[in-house]
Scaffold this motif. Structure first.
Motif, PDB file in Angstrom:
ATOM      1  N   MET A   1       0.850  -1.195   0.000  1.00  0.00           N
ATOM      2  CA  MET A   1       0.000   0.000   0.000  1.00  0.00           C
ATOM      3  C   MET A   1       0.881   1.238   0.000  1.00  0.00           C
ATOM      4  O   MET A   1       1.878   1.298   0.734  1.00  0.00           O
ATOM      5  N   THR A   3       2.282   5.159   0.505  1.00  0.00           N
ATOM      6  CA  THR A   3       2.212   6.223   1.505  1.00  0.00           C
ATOM      7  C   THR A   3       1.905   7.509   0.751  1.00  0.00           C
ATOM      8  O   THR A   3       2.692   7.941  -0.101  1.00  0.00           O
ATOM      9  N   HIS A  20      -0.487   5.945   5.660  1.00  0.00           N
ATOM     10  CA  HIS A  20       0.772   5.228   5.873  1.00  0.00           C
ATOM     11  C   HIS A  20       0.481   3.922   6.585  1.00  0.00           C
ATOM     12  O   HIS A  20      -0.229   3.897   7.595  1.00  0.00           O
ATOM     13  N   ASP A  21       1.016   2.837   6.028  1.00  0.00           N
ATOM     14  CA  ASP A  21       0.775   1.505   6.593  1.00  0.00           C
ATOM     15  C   ASP A  21      -0.716   1.212   6.743  1.00  0.00           C
ATOM     16  O   ASP A  21      -1.152   0.572   7.701  1.00  0.00           O
ATOM     17  N   GLY A  22      -1.497   1.710   5.794  1.00  0.00           N
ATOM     18  CA  GLY A  22      -2.925   1.444   5.799  1.00  0.00           C
ATOM     19  C   GLY A  22      -3.735   2.259   6.777  1.00  0.00           C
ATOM     20  O   GLY A  22      -4.943   2.082   6.869  1.00  0.00           O
ATOM     21  N   LYS A  23      -3.080   3.161   7.504  1.00  0.00           N
ATOM     22  CA  LYS A  23      -3.774   4.004   8.471  1.00  0.00           C
ATOM     23  C   LYS A  23      -3.806   5.448   7.989  1.00  0.00           C
ATOM     24  O   LYS A  23      -2.861   5.920   7.360  1.00  0.00           O
ATOM     25  N   ALA A  50       3.052  10.332  12.609  1.00  0.00           N
ATOM     26  CA  ALA A  50       3.115   9.010  11.974  1.00  0.00           C
ATOM     27  C   ALA A  50       4.458   8.339  12.210  1.00  0.00           C
ATOM     28  O   ALA A  50       4.601   7.128  11.977  1.00  0.00           O
ATOM     29  N   VAL A  52       7.289   8.981  10.579  1.00  0.00           N
ATOM     30  CA  VAL A  52       8.020   8.766   9.323  1.00  0.00           C
ATOM     31  C   VAL A  52       8.473  10.115   8.764  1.00  0.00           C
ATOM     32  O   VAL A  52       7.916  11.169   9.099  1.00  0.00           O
ATOM     33  N   ALA A  56       9.434   9.007   2.941  1.00  0.00           N
ATOM     34  CA  ALA A  56       8.601   7.797   2.861  1.00  0.00           C
ATOM     35  C   ALA A  56       7.402   7.977   1.944  1.00  0.00           C
ATOM     36  O   ALA A  56       6.757   7.002   1.547  1.00  0.00           O
ATOM     37  N   ASP A  58       5.129   8.386  -1.211  1.00  0.00           N
ATOM     38  CA  ASP A  58       5.200   7.951  -2.615  1.00  0.00           C
ATOM     39  C   ASP A  58       4.651   8.998  -3.569  1.00  0.00           C
ATOM     40  O   ASP A  58       5.077   9.077  -4.722  1.00  0.00           O
TER      41      ASP A  58
END
Length: 227
Positions: A1, A3, A20-23, A50, A52, A56, A58
């Motif tokens: 997934m 970011t 991020h990470d699905g959240k 988050a 990050v 990170a 995309d």
């Protein structure tokens, strides 16, 4: 997934959202005329929340308009600056579509007539219908006087009204049983729509990011009539 970072400053609201990470994390404030000062700190805060760094990310999504000219330009300026620095693509999202997506998220509305007060006795107008979780444009977006707005001729019923343009509800040619004239676009909904666009490989280079004012013709001189 992926970011994805999303931001919006096209109206009185200033907001950012991060997938991020699905959240999803988001931050939203109604702060007229303070977008330029607040936006970057809001981005820094949400990345810190988050845990990050911007590297990170995309792709970066933004509300491309219609809306306040200055606000839309702030968003594009910040997005291009970040995207060039990070060498990342961008995703432009209609602010009217974001309003419609927000109406579905909050109210469960599946048909939304989105309207933003365009000043000069006009509204930015667009009709959207839900398809697989995504609000999709029906017809075309336009800037119109309240008495000239329309919904699709083959679907006149069941529209939910969203956005400050519904402050003209008594003058709009379209009537809605339910509407929220206080609704403003939210980066969380820009983010959701950007996710669909990302999946369709619709990301573009930062240099191609363009505002959508719908009023571009105002700045174009009319051709003079032959004498």
């Amino acid at each position: 997934m992926p970011t994805l970072l999303a931001l919006d400053t096209a109206t009185e609201a200033c907001s950012v959202a991060l997938l991020h990470d699905g959240k999803v994390l988001s931050h939203y404030e109604v702060i007229p005329r303070l977008h330029a000062q607040k936006l970057l700190p809001m981005i820094q805060q949400i990345m810190a929340d988050a845990g990050v760094g911007l590297s990170a990310v995309d792709a970066i999504a933004f509300g491309r308009g219609p809306g306040a000219f200055t606000g839309v330009r702030i968003a594009i300026g910040v997005v291009q600056g970040l995207a060039f620095a990070l060498d990342r693509p961008v995703l432009g999202v209609s602010n009217l579509a974001a309003l419609a997506q927000g109406a579905w998220r909050r109210e469960g509305a599946t048909q939304v007539a989105a309207a933003i007060d365009a000043r000069m006795d006009e509204v930015y107008w667009g009709c959207y219908a839900l398809s697989d979780g995504e609000m999709q444009l029906v017809g075309a977006e336009a800037v119109l006087p309240p008495h000239a707005v329309q919904v699709p001729a083959d679907n006149l019923e069941g529209w939910y009204g969203a956005g400050t343009g519904w402050g003209y509800a008594d003058r709009l040619a379209v009537k809605a049983q339910r509407f929220d004239a206080s609704a403003l676009p939210h980066a969380e909904d820009v983010l959701a729509l950007a996710g669909f666009a990302w999946a369709r490989n619709e990301a573009i280079e930062a240099a191609q990011a363009q505002p959508v004012y719908l009023r571009d013709n105002v700045a174009t001189p009319k051709a003079s009539k032959p004498s």
